[in-house]
Design a protein around this motif. Sequence first.
Motif, PDB file in Angstrom:
ATOM      1  N   SER A 166       0.945  -1.173  -0.059  1.00 33.19           N
ATOM      2  CA  SER A 166       0.129  -0.119   0.149  1.00 33.19           C
ATOM      3  C   SER A 166       0.770   1.296   0.039  1.00 33.19           C
ATOM      4  N   ALA A 167       1.800   1.309   0.652  1.00 29.61           N
ATOM      5  CA  ALA A 167       2.683   2.475   0.834  1.00 29.61           C
ATOM      6  C   ALA A 167       3.613   2.590  -0.653  1.00 29.61           C
ATOM      7  N   TRP A 168       3.918   1.545  -1.219  1.00 29.39           N
ATOM      8  CA  TRP A 168       4.497   1.703  -2.636  1.00 29.39           C
ATOM      9  C   TRP A 168       3.778   2.313  -3.537  1.00 29.39           C
ATOM     10  N   ASP A 169       2.540   1.735  -3.426  1.00 29.12           N
ATOM     11  CA  ASP A 169       1.392   2.180  -4.494  1.00 29.12           C
ATOM     12  C   ASP A 169       1.685   1.993  -5.839  1.00 29.12           C
ATOM     13  N   GLN A 170       1.981   0.769  -6.137  1.00 27.23           N
ATOM     14  CA  GLN A 170       2.451   0.454  -7.621  1.00 27.23           C
ATOM     15  C   GLN A 170       1.363  -0.425  -8.291  1.00 27.23           C
ATOM     16  N   ASN A 171       1.120   0.303  -9.363  1.00 25.09           N
ATOM     17  CA  ASN A 171       0.306  -0.313 -10.384  1.00 25.09           C
ATOM     18  C   ASN A 171       1.001  -1.484 -11.171  1.00 25.09           C
ATOM     19  N   ALA A 172       0.418  -2.672 -10.682  1.00 23.39           N
ATOM     20  CA  ALA A 172       1.411  -4.033 -11.172  1.00 23.39           C
ATOM     21  C   ALA A 172       1.018  -4.595 -12.385  1.00 23.39           C
ATOM     22  N   GLY A 173       0.161  -3.812 -13.264  1.00 20.63           N
ATOM     23  CA  GLY A 173      -0.034  -4.239 -14.707  1.00 20.63           C
ATOM     24  C   GLY A 173       1.193  -4.406 -15.671  1.00 20.63           C
ATOM     25  N   LEU A 174       2.190  -3.383 -15.706  1.00 16.46           N
ATOM     26  CA  LEU A 174       2.964  -3.260 -16.683  1.00 16.46           C
ATOM     27  C   LEU A 174       4.315  -3.566 -16.224  1.00 16.46           C
ATOM     28  N   ARG A 175       5.119  -4.471 -16.864  1.00 14.74           N
ATOM     29  CA  ARG A 175       6.614  -4.712 -16.515  1.00 14.74           C
ATOM     30  C   ARG A 175       7.628  -3.484 -16.380  1.00 14.74           C
ATOM     31  N   PHE A 176       7.324  -2.553 -17.514  1.00 13.93           N
ATOM     32  CA  PHE A 176       8.238  -1.267 -17.433  1.00 13.93           C
ATOM     33  C   PHE A 176       7.955  -0.406 -16.468  1.00 13.93           C
ATOM     34  N   LEU A 177       6.544  -0.158 -16.076  1.00 12.04           N
ATOM     35  CA  LEU A 177       6.038   0.724 -15.269  1.00 12.04           C
ATOM     36  C   LEU A 177       6.540   0.324 -13.795  1.00 12.04           C
ATOM     37  N   THR A 178       6.542  -0.871 -13.310  1.00 10.39           N
ATOM     38  CA  THR A 178       6.546  -1.543 -12.117  1.00 10.39           C
ATOM     39  C   THR A 178       7.733  -2.438 -12.192  1.00 10.39           C
ATOM     40  N   PRO A 179       8.855  -2.507 -12.447  1.00  9.45           N
ATOM     41  CA  PRO A 179       9.655  -3.513 -12.437  1.00  9.45           C
ATOM     42  C   PRO A 179       9.797  -4.445 -10.938  1.00  9.45           C
ATOM     43  N   LEU A 213       0.370   1.982 -23.815  1.00  5.73           N
ATOM     44  CA  LEU A 213       0.951   1.142 -23.173  1.00  5.73           C
ATOM     45  C   LEU A 213       2.256   0.763 -23.711  1.00  5.73           C
ATOM     46  N   ILE A 214       3.055   0.811 -22.696  1.00  9.58           N
ATOM     47  CA  ILE A 214       4.510   0.921 -22.782  1.00  9.58           C
ATOM     48  C   ILE A 214       5.056  -0.773 -22.759  1.00  9.58           C
ATOM     49  N   ARG A 215       4.810  -1.396 -23.700  1.00 10.60           N
ATOM     50  CA  ARG A 215       4.721  -3.142 -23.805  1.00 10.60           C
ATOM     51  C   ARG A 215       6.279  -3.507 -23.303  1.00 10.60           C
ATOM     52  N   ASP A 216       6.633  -4.796 -22.871  1.00 12.09           N
ATOM     53  CA  ASP A 216       7.795  -5.457 -22.776  1.00 12.09           C
ATOM     54  C   ASP A 216       7.707  -6.602 -23.430  1.00 12.09           C
ATOM     55  N   ALA A 217       8.800  -7.012 -24.349  1.00 10.86           N
ATOM     56  CA  ALA A 217       8.982  -8.085 -24.851  1.00 10.86           C
ATOM     57  C   ALA A 217       8.909  -9.150 -24.319  1.00 10.86           C
ATOM     58  N   ALA A 218       9.382  -9.201 -22.944  1.00 14.57           N
ATOM     59  CA  ALA A 218       9.218 -10.455 -21.961  1.00 14.57           C
ATOM     60  C   ALA A 218       7.650 -10.668 -21.509  1.00 14.57           C
ATOM     61  N   GLY A 219       6.875  -9.800 -21.660  1.00 17.02           N
ATOM     62  CA  GLY A 219       5.385 -10.049 -21.554  1.00 17.02           C
ATOM     63  C   GLY A 219       5.286  -9.420 -20.357  1.00 17.02           C
ATOM     64  N   ASP A 220       4.012  -8.553 -20.211  1.00 17.32           N
ATOM     65  CA  ASP A 220       3.291  -8.054 -18.915  1.00 17.32           C
ATOM     66  C   ASP A 220       2.362  -8.790 -18.202  1.00 17.32           C
ATOM     67  N   PRO A 221       2.305  -8.389 -16.888  1.00 19.77           N
ATOM     68  CA  PRO A 221       1.641  -9.079 -15.783  1.00 19.77           C
ATOM     69  C   PRO A 221       0.077  -9.100 -16.281  1.00 19.77           C
ATOM     70  N   PHE A 222      -0.333  -7.803 -16.633  1.00 22.05           N
ATOM     71  CA  PHE A 222      -1.801  -7.553 -17.183  1.00 22.05           C
ATOM     72  C   PHE A 222      -2.266  -8.834 -18.061  1.00 22.05           C
ATOM     73  N   GLU A 223      -1.480  -9.394 -18.812  1.00 22.19           N
ATOM     74  CA  GLU A 223      -1.754  -9.972 -20.018  1.00 22.19           C
ATOM     75  C   GLU A 223      -2.314 -11.540 -19.451  1.00 22.19           C
ATOM     76  N   LYS A 224      -2.164 -11.813 -18.212  1.00 14.78           N
ATOM     77  CA  LYS A 224      -2.571 -12.865 -17.594  1.00 14.78           C
ATOM     78  C   LYS A 224      -3.838 -12.891 -16.670  1.00 14.78           C
ATOM     79  N   VAL A 225      -4.492 -11.640 -16.540  1.00 16.29           N
ATOM     80  CA  VAL A 225      -5.499 -11.682 -15.599  1.00 16.29           C
ATOM     81  C   VAL A 225      -6.652 -10.439 -16.262  1.00 16.29           C
ATOM     82  N   PRO A 226      -7.801 -10.617 -15.687  1.00 14.01           N
ATOM     83  CA  PRO A 226      -8.771  -9.673 -16.317  1.00 14.01           C
ATOM     84  C   PRO A 226      -8.742  -8.265 -16.158  1.00 14.01           C
ATOM     85  N   GLU A 227      -7.658  -7.824 -15.106  1.00 15.80           N
ATOM     86  CA  GLU A 227      -7.769  -6.406 -14.848  1.00 15.80           C
ATOM     87  C   GLU A 227      -6.477  -5.880 -15.627  1.00 15.80           C
TER      88      GLU A 227
END
Length: 463
Positions: A95-108, A321-335
């Motif tokens: 909660s303190a870090w407040d990271q949006n976990a959808g994109l690899r580049f945005l939240t490594p 969206l800033i996509r990553d060739a390694a794949g992004d977390p959002f690709e595996k979930v509905p959100e």
Amino acid sequence: MHDDVVGALEGAHAHALGWLASLDTRAVPAREVAAQVADRLGRELPDGPTDPRDVVELLATASEPGLVAIPSGRFFGFVIGGTHPAALAADWLTSAWDQNAGLRFLTPAATAMEDIAEAWVVDLLGLPPGCAVGFVTGGTMANFTGLAAGRDTVLARAGWDVAERGLVGSPGVRVLVGEERHDSVDLVLRYLGLGAPETVAADDQGRIDVAALRRALEEGGDRPTVVSLQAGNVHSGAFDPMAEAIEVAHAHGAWVHVDGAFGLFAAASPAYRHLIAGFEAADSWATDAHKTLNVPYDCGLVIVKDPVALRTSMSMHGEYLIRDAAGDPFEKVPELSRRNRGATVWAVLRSLGRRGVAELIERLAGHARTFADGIAAIDGAHVLNDVVYTQVCASFGDDATTVDVVARMLADGTAWTTGSRWRDRAVLRVSVSNWSTTDDDVARTMTALRAAVAAAREVDPAR
């Protein structure tokens, strides 16, 4: 740092520690109902601002009478775990870090936690390397995601592209389930536009009948088909015969999904893996990490053997969206935007280690066995299920007596045990899911239960 931040967090920290310290001695049920708590919180929206420290103080003190001691070692209702200390602390940091976990580049950092937790979960469960893991809200959405991948895959095999054409006009999808599957499976099939499933007979413990499954598959011809199996019946704790059922389903071209909301992690224990033997041959799996794994809400895990199938069903595109060739977390979930759920899973697995996870599972199941033995020793009581895992269902004579005992247990407050109906009988159900449950918690609960049974029989000696 702004003073408001410091003050609010210091107040929250103090109240959190006070709450956790109270769990061993407080009654498990809440003392007030929702309407009373709402009155304490204040129903009118203020015209002006309120100091964040005062807001935290009001929230904590007004809510306290309405809190149920779910994190207590004596909460055995539903199938709800507690929160492991490492996972709780990781959740605060999340909660303190407040990271949006959808994109690899945005939240490594968040992505790194998920990458590691994904590998650890697959390894612990003994699933094929390369499975994809999505971090969703809970067991229901894990089932939704796995069954969505199954739906889309079996229709694609039939030459139908769901993403392009939708479901109208499609060959349709048969979904076969055991007659004692969890109701959330039916719910997500509604969400997926598949309607009610076709039920297959189950035995007296709720395990799917493989011969009946084979007949149903043969009668369905070559229609696109999904079979949903169960790892952990919510009443008996029983597991479908995985190896045989999966072999039969795959022989008929079906996608096989395993609903393992609380039972999937039996695979991580050498002592209990036999219950789920052969499950690794399925195509997708679902579990609720708040249950057996004991991480905070909300966190479920969906695992899919074919990562392409999962990403095909869940991924989206956006030029921004800033996509990553390694794949992004959002690709595996509905959100797309979501909390960093990987942090708590990583933390509890890092803290427990391989041996600790196995010991946790064995401890939970051991407590269930102790409950079963203690209940069986009560005159007139009957344990109705084969206690193979963490669930115990008991009757105390006729339905009226059992319902009375359930009510008396809640009124007493020592522990929370849930009433239900199973196989046309009223039951008291004990679900052991909390990492913090001790032998003393079990003993205290059994003392309260014996007193509740005695009191019910005093009212009506014929019981």
